[in-house]
Enzyme design. Sequence first.
Site, mmCIF file in Angstrom:
data_model
loop_
_atom_site.group_PDB
_atom_site.id
_atom_site.type_symbol
_atom_site.label_atom_id
_atom_site.label_comp_id
_atom_site.label_asym_id
_atom_site.label_seq_id
_atom_site.Cartn_x
_atom_site.Cartn_y
_atom_site.Cartn_z
ATOM 1 N N HIS A 74 0.981 -1.070 -0.053
ATOM 2 C CA HIS A 74 0.072 0.071 0.295
ATOM 3 C C HIS A 74 0.916 1.432 -0.327
ATOM 4 O O HIS A 74 -0.072 2.370 -0.137
ATOM 5 C CB HIS A 74 -0.771 -0.119 0.776
ATOM 6 C CG HIS A 74 -1.580 0.991 0.846
ATOM 7 N ND1 HIS A 74 -2.903 0.958 -0.630
ATOM 8 C CD2 HIS A 74 -3.410 0.474 1.648
ATOM 9 C CE1 HIS A 74 -3.776 1.625 0.247
ATOM 10 N NE2 HIS A 74 -4.641 1.506 0.700
ATOM 11 N N ASP A 115 -2.271 1.633 -4.428
ATOM 12 C CA ASP A 115 -3.841 1.894 -4.643
ATOM 13 C C ASP A 115 -4.440 0.780 -4.544
ATOM 14 O O ASP A 115 -4.312 0.138 -5.639
ATOM 15 C CB ASP A 115 -3.891 3.553 -4.878
ATOM 16 C CG ASP A 115 -3.925 3.534 -6.077
ATOM 17 O OD1 ASP A 115 -5.281 2.469 -6.898
ATOM 18 O OD2 ASP A 115 -3.223 4.445 -6.141
#
Length: 473
Positions: free
Chosen positions: A443, A447
């Site tokens: 992450h 995204d």
Amino acid sequence: MQLQNSGYKKKIKNVSMVEPCPLGRHSRTTHMLKMFHLLQPGNPGPIFQFKLSDIGEGIREVTVKEWYVKEGDKVSQFDSICEVQSDKASVTITSRYDGVIRKLHYDVDSIALVGTPLVDIETEPTEGTSKDVVETPAMSHEEHTHQEIKGHKTQATPAVRRLAMENNIKLSEVVATGKDGRILKEDILNYLSKQTGAILPPTPYQEIQPPPPSAAPSAAKQKDRAPPGVSRPVSHRPVFTGKDHTEPLKGFHKAMVKTMTAALKIPHFGYCDEVDMSKLVRLRSELKDLAEARGIKLTYMPFFMKAASLGLLQYPILNASLDDGCQNITYKAAHNIGLAMDTPQGLLVPNVKNVQMLSIFDIAVELNRLLSLGTTGQLGTSDLTGGTFTVSNIGSIGGTYAKPVILPPEVSIGALGKVLPRFNSKGEVVKAHIMNVSWSADHRIIDGATMCRFSNLWKSYLENPATMVLDLK
């Protein structure tokens, strides 16, 4: 007096006929003693210490898994000496000289450091030789498939060779029944039964010892006795004699600890979805017999990998890596897609190189090769390194959903669940094959929207496999 002088002159004449030696008196004496020493029968030759050479990949230690020789054995060049295992692959050490094994420096399951001696080998005595230190060449299992025995190539796995060595059997005398003349374990056992009629005993199992007979019941318990004619079941609780044991982490387990510890530093983003596999199931059923006619087993995994590669072309961020300082992203040109594999040595992740350039059948061929090597513990370092993206077919064992852990330095991974039937609102089974997929992404650079779009594209290729034809290269 004259006769004495004549004899003296004759003696001097004989000496003068000898070719003069250029060495001095001391050097000539030393040379003669050395030649006399070398000509003595049974004179031991020089002993060479074979050191463990650098295997590469930054490996500094290995575990000695198996010795193919023992002290006193004669070896020839390129004969297998031992098998060692690093945290990446198994490697066979071979001899560079003809000689006799004089010392084994490590026991089985011991840790050997790179640069330390493995064995001492005594070679034939020759003039001018002296004790030296030589590093042994290392050859991976994928390159070393046979050993020379009296001019014949005898193919056998390390376990079979060890069984033959323990029973003093020459592999050249055993009739091979395996593929391409490979000697199997059953061939060794059949040879033993024909020669001696002996049958190897089964491995003993740990037994649970019953408790000693209890003492006679006391007078206070006489009241609890069952009435005459009624038997009361007697239950004896077994005594468990097992003991805990502790062993050091080594080999692939040690590598797993290192990799998973590094993975804890990655913030994982999870995403799950389901895929209708009905059309792909029908397509595979049509191609399965054709692939088997070519000697290849066709599973769903080649389709999964090819669909992932097509998706990575559109979303290259999933085929990238992030440096340790989190300052730079490297986009990988090759799609080296790894497959998490359950093997006798533990979890291994070999990868198929350059999936973007391979056909479905090419991927199936490579997967068959990797599976065969993984089952026998012969995966090489090149098979286990260089991965850029990973899929885990956990559904082949069981389970629907998973939370896969990213393998650094990769940034994404997918786990595929088992295929399940579909039920409608009335509880009736609908003719459909549904598979669940679970994705994990780094992450820090990926995204949720990117992961979702990639998954949708990958899903569309599998639900409509004919669309892959338009983008295949």
